[in-house]
Write a protein that holds these residues in place. Structure first.
Motif, PDB file in Angstrom:
ATOM      1  N   HIS A  32      10.249  36.394  12.836  1.00  0.00           N
ATOM      2  CA  HIS A  32      10.896  36.798  12.597  1.00  0.00           C
ATOM      3  C   HIS A  32      12.256  35.657  12.020  1.00  0.00           C
ATOM      4  CE1 HIS A  32       9.665  40.535  14.144  1.00  0.00           C
ATOM      5  NE2 HIS A  32       9.265  39.674  15.622  1.00  0.00           N
ATOM      6  N   HIS A  33      12.245  36.421  10.541  1.00  0.00           N
ATOM      7  CA  HIS A  33      13.632  36.107  10.103  1.00  0.00           C
ATOM      8  C   HIS A  33      14.699  36.475  10.328  1.00  0.00           C
ATOM      9  CE1 HIS A  33      16.650  35.130   6.576  1.00  0.00           C
ATOM     10  NE2 HIS A  33      15.505  35.272   5.906  1.00  0.00           N
ATOM     11  N   PRO A  34      15.639  35.634  10.530  1.00  0.00           N
ATOM     12  CA  PRO A  34      17.251  35.127  11.364  1.00  0.00           C
ATOM     13  C   PRO A  34      18.350  36.332  10.719  1.00  0.00           C
ATOM     14  CG  PRO A  34      16.670  33.137  10.758  1.00  0.00           C
ATOM     15  CD  PRO A  34      15.731  33.934  10.043  1.00  0.00           C
ATOM     16  N   SER A  35      18.444  37.015   9.373  1.00  0.00           N
ATOM     17  CA  SER A  35      19.013  37.645   8.238  1.00  0.00           C
ATOM     18  C   SER A  35      17.894  38.934   8.901  1.00  0.00           C
ATOM     19  CB  SER A  35      19.297  37.610   7.145  1.00  0.00           C
ATOM     20  OG  SER A  35      19.972  36.279   6.870  1.00  0.00           O
ATOM     21  N   ALA A  36      17.270  39.308   9.497  1.00  0.00           N
ATOM     22  CA  ALA A  36      16.763  40.316   9.572  1.00  0.00           C
ATOM     23  C   ALA A  36      16.299  41.093  10.793  1.00  0.00           C
ATOM     24  CB  ALA A  36      14.807  40.829   8.647  1.00  0.00           C
ATOM     25  N   TRP A  37      16.459  39.860  11.633  1.00  0.00           N
ATOM     26  CA  TRP A  37      15.810  40.637  12.775  1.00  0.00           C
ATOM     27  C   TRP A  37      16.803  40.976  14.027  1.00  0.00           C
ATOM     28  CZ3 TRP A  37      16.252  38.447  17.744  1.00  0.00           C
ATOM     29  CH2 TRP A  37      15.588  39.633  18.783  1.00  0.00           C
ATOM     30  N   GLY A  38      16.601  41.935  14.855  1.00  0.00           N
ATOM     31  CA  GLY A  38      17.311  41.835  15.750  1.00  0.00           C
ATOM     32  C   GLY A  38      16.943  43.041  16.558  1.00  0.00           C
ATOM     33  N   PRO A  39      17.273  42.319  18.326  1.00  0.00           N
ATOM     34  CA  PRO A  39      16.601  42.965  19.047  1.00  0.00           C
ATOM     35  C   PRO A  39      16.568  45.002  19.085  1.00  0.00           C
ATOM     36  CG  PRO A  39      18.848  42.395  19.635  1.00  0.00           C
ATOM     37  CD  PRO A  39      18.944  42.014  18.356  1.00  0.00           C
ATOM     38  N   ARG A  40      15.651  45.440  19.737  1.00  0.00           N
ATOM     39  CA  ARG A  40      15.544  46.839  20.866  1.00  0.00           C
ATOM     40  C   ARG A  40      16.706  46.937  21.491  1.00  0.00           C
ATOM     41  NH1 ARG A  40       9.881  48.636  20.354  1.00  0.00           N
ATOM     42  NH2 ARG A  40       9.692  46.810  21.607  1.00  0.00           N
ATOM     43  N   GLY A  41      17.110  47.942  21.525  1.00  0.00           N
ATOM     44  CA  GLY A  41      18.502  48.112  22.270  1.00  0.00           C
ATOM     45  C   GLY A  41      17.555  48.474  23.970  1.00  0.00           C
ATOM     46  N   ASN A  42      16.437  48.309  23.852  1.00  0.00           N
ATOM     47  CA  ASN A  42      16.517  48.451  25.581  1.00  0.00           C
ATOM     48  C   ASN A  42      15.636  47.391  25.934  1.00  0.00           C
ATOM     49  OD1 ASN A  42      14.007  48.629  23.900  1.00  0.00           O
ATOM     50  ND2 ASN A  42      13.464  50.437  24.970  1.00  0.00           N
ATOM     51  N   ASP A  43      15.485  45.991  24.899  1.00  0.00           N
ATOM     52  CA  ASP A  43      14.477  44.557  25.085  1.00  0.00           C
ATOM     53  C   ASP A  43      15.649  43.907  25.209  1.00  0.00           C
ATOM     54  OD1 ASP A  43      12.733  46.230  24.824  1.00  0.00           O
ATOM     55  OD2 ASP A  43      12.046  45.211  22.691  1.00  0.00           O
ATOM     56  N   THR A  44      17.644  44.160  25.388  1.00  0.00           N
ATOM     57  CA  THR A  44      17.691  42.803  25.040  1.00  0.00           C
ATOM     58  C   THR A  44      18.277  42.050  26.515  1.00  0.00           C
ATOM     59  OG1 THR A  44      20.166  44.687  25.844  1.00  0.00           O
ATOM     60  CG2 THR A  44      19.383  43.746  23.697  1.00  0.00           C
ATOM     61  N   VAL A  45      18.108  43.025  27.858  1.00  0.00           N
ATOM     62  CA  VAL A  45      18.068  42.113  28.660  1.00  0.00           C
ATOM     63  C   VAL A  45      16.789  41.165  28.956  1.00  0.00           C
ATOM     64  CG1 VAL A  45      17.351  42.304  31.685  1.00  0.00           C
ATOM     65  CG2 VAL A  45      19.113  43.882  30.058  1.00  0.00           C
ATOM     66  N   LEU A  46      15.917  41.613  28.515  1.00  0.00           N
ATOM     67  CA  LEU A  46      14.147  40.149  28.770  1.00  0.00           C
ATOM     68  C   LEU A  46      14.961  39.242  27.580  1.00  0.00           C
ATOM     69  CD1 LEU A  46      11.201  43.135  28.292  1.00  0.00           C
ATOM     70  CD2 LEU A  46      12.253  41.798  30.220  1.00  0.00           C
ATOM     71  N   TRP A  47      15.365  39.282  27.091  1.00  0.00           N
ATOM     72  CA  TRP A  47      15.338  38.777  25.493  1.00  0.00           C
ATOM     73  C   TRP A  47      16.355  37.968  26.187  1.00  0.00           C
ATOM     74  CZ3 TRP A  47      13.539  36.672  21.445  1.00  0.00           C
ATOM     75  CH2 TRP A  47      12.936  37.372  20.457  1.00  0.00           C
ATOM     76  N   GLN A  48      16.968  38.190  26.544  1.00  0.00           N
ATOM     77  CA  GLN A  48      18.250  37.054  27.515  1.00  0.00           C
ATOM     78  C   GLN A  48      17.911  36.187  28.116  1.00  0.00           C
ATOM     79  OE1 GLN A  48      22.365  37.036  29.594  1.00  0.00           O
ATOM     80  NE2 GLN A  48      22.310  38.420  28.472  1.00  0.00           N
TER      81      GLN A  48
END
Length: 450
Positions: free
Chosen positions: A79-95
């Motif tokens: 993904h591109h840094p300016s375009a990507w953000g986590p989906r709300g229910n994925d933030t815990v997994l990403w952390q």
């Protein structure tokens, strides 16, 4: 007791230098109290072909202030840094994933220091580390303008401060002020110390030697405005030629052009031809170093630009007189009105002498009493919903000063949209027709969906 890990997100060497100065000044606490992680993000349109931060002179010295250096691009690839953000229910997994990837214990408290909190990657980081305190640092003149987009209150309440350089003493940033975030200055002496450190690192670059041999007295700063669709490529080439012509008219016979890192090579080719036609020496410095490094080594008598932050650092930290070219043209081209470049342009237009009008280049100095009311009025017109308390003062300013100010600061249609002094009945009628058409279109779409 949990440890603390501080994550410092950077995408430019200038921003990294700002953070390094803040660290040196103790603005993030004693060194032994936290683990410090430098998170590098390459936000160029095509990161794979762009100049990397670690290729620039001085980067290694700055990186040495941190316990580890990690890459945001690698972490979220492809993904591109300016375009990507986590989906709300994925933030815990990403952390969890990022803590594992970057070697951060799951019990560590996280603090974030980010730039441009209105957009990714800063917003993505804040969402992933949702319990963290957030410090925002300003990379240039945009801190004096309003916050571009409304922030979720869950994020705004976590922002502790806005760190910024004192580029224009006496002018207070508007950025994040609607959320009660207080600005905090990064000390001048700390920032100048970091700039000197970076400059020493570039002293042996062979590409700098030809510049020093020519002993340039004027520096021309390129800005790649075509990349963000403000000017055409031809207009931007012409802008650079206008800078050269103005410097030659002011008596300079040896000049150096510092192109924007992403500018095409033929920009400097066109400028070289103009220099040859004018009978002056032009050296193009296409090296991975800051403009401030160039000031340090060649000690110019003039810096010319459009609205680059590097103009202000030339004046504030190197005592070099500055002059502007093309601010009126660029301001007229800005769309939409809330474009974040509008306040930086107005600040430079208001403070810096116009080279094409043969005004004498000068140091900028402290903000005059006229600047802050102007910036606040433009800021309100850019983001009226965020700063409703500024409506009355803006209306007063317009009644008293609009006739004496450049027309490109406050286009009549914008004043009509906001119902402010300075608009004519014809413009207000045009706005009403536009609004009526929008209402009709929305009604038609709702009818179609039913």
């Amino acid at each position: 007791m949990p440890r603390k890990t501080q994550i410092f997100q950077v995408s430019t060497l200038y921003g990294a230098a700002t953070l390094a100065a803040a660290l040196d000044a103790g603005l993030f606490g004693p060194r032994h109290e936290a683990r410090r992680v430098l998170l590098v993000s390459n936000n160029a349109a095509v990161p794979e072909t762009a100049l990397r931060l670690d290729e620039m002179h001085g980067y290694a010295r700055i990186a040495g202030r941190f316990d580890s250096v990690v890459s945001w691009n690698e972490a979220i690839s492809p993904h591109h840094p300016s375009a990507w953000g986590p989906r709300g229910n994925d933030t815990v997994l990403w952390q969890r994933a990022l803590r594992l990837l970057w070697g951060i214990d799951e019990r560590d408290l996280i603090e974030l220091a980010v730039e441009s909190i209105q957009v990714n990657p800063a917003q993505a980081l804040a969402a992933i580390f949702s319990e963290s305190a957030v410090h925002v640092y300003a990379d240039g003149l945009m801190s004096y303008g309003p916050t571009r987009d409304k922030l979720p209150l869950t994020l705004a309440r976590r922002i502790r401060r806005l760190l910024h350089l004192d580029l224009i003493p006496g002018l207070k940033p508007m950025l994040l002020s609607e959320y009660g975030v207080e600005p905090e200055l990064v000390p001048d002496e700390a920032f100048r110390g970091v700039l000197d450190e970076i400059s020493r690192d570039a002293a042996d670059d062979p590409r700098l030697a030809p510049v020093l041999e020519e002993a340039p007295t004027a520096v021309l700063l390129g800005q790649y405005l075509a990349a963000i669709n403000i000017l055409s490529a031809q207009e931007e080439e012409d802008l650079h030629v206008r800078m050269l012509t103005g410097a030659v008219r002011a008596g300079h016979r040896s000049l150096v052009f510092k192109p924007h890192p992403t500018a095409p090579a033929d920009y400097s080719t066109a400028l070289s031809k103009a220099a040859a036609d004018a009978g002056v020496r032009l050296t193009v410095l296409d090296a991975p170093l800051l403009a401030e490094t160039l000031y340090h080594h060649c000690r110019p008598a003039l810096v010319v630009g459009c609205f680059s932050t590097a103009m202000m650092t030339a004046s504030a930290y190197f005592d070099v007189p500055v002059a502007r070219v093309g601010t009126a043209l660029v301001t007229r081209r800005l769309q939409p009105y809330p474009n974040s470049n509008r306040v930086p342009l107005a600040v430079v237009d208001h403070l810096v002498p116009d080279l094409e009008r043969e005004e004498t280049p000068a140091l900028v100095g402290a903000a005059p009493g006229t600047l802050s009311p102007l910036v606040r009025a433009i800021g309100f017109c850019m983001q009226p919903k965020a700063y409703p308390q500024l409506r009355e003062s803006t209306a007063d300013w317009l009644r008293n000063h609009l006739a004496d100010s450049p027309g490109y600061y406050f286009p009549e249609l914008r004043l009509a949209e906001l119902g402010l002094p300075g608009s004519h009945p014809r413009s207000r009628a045009k706005i009403q027709v536009r609004r009526a058409k929008r209402v009709v279109r929305r009604a038609v779409r709702r009818g179609v969906r039913r």
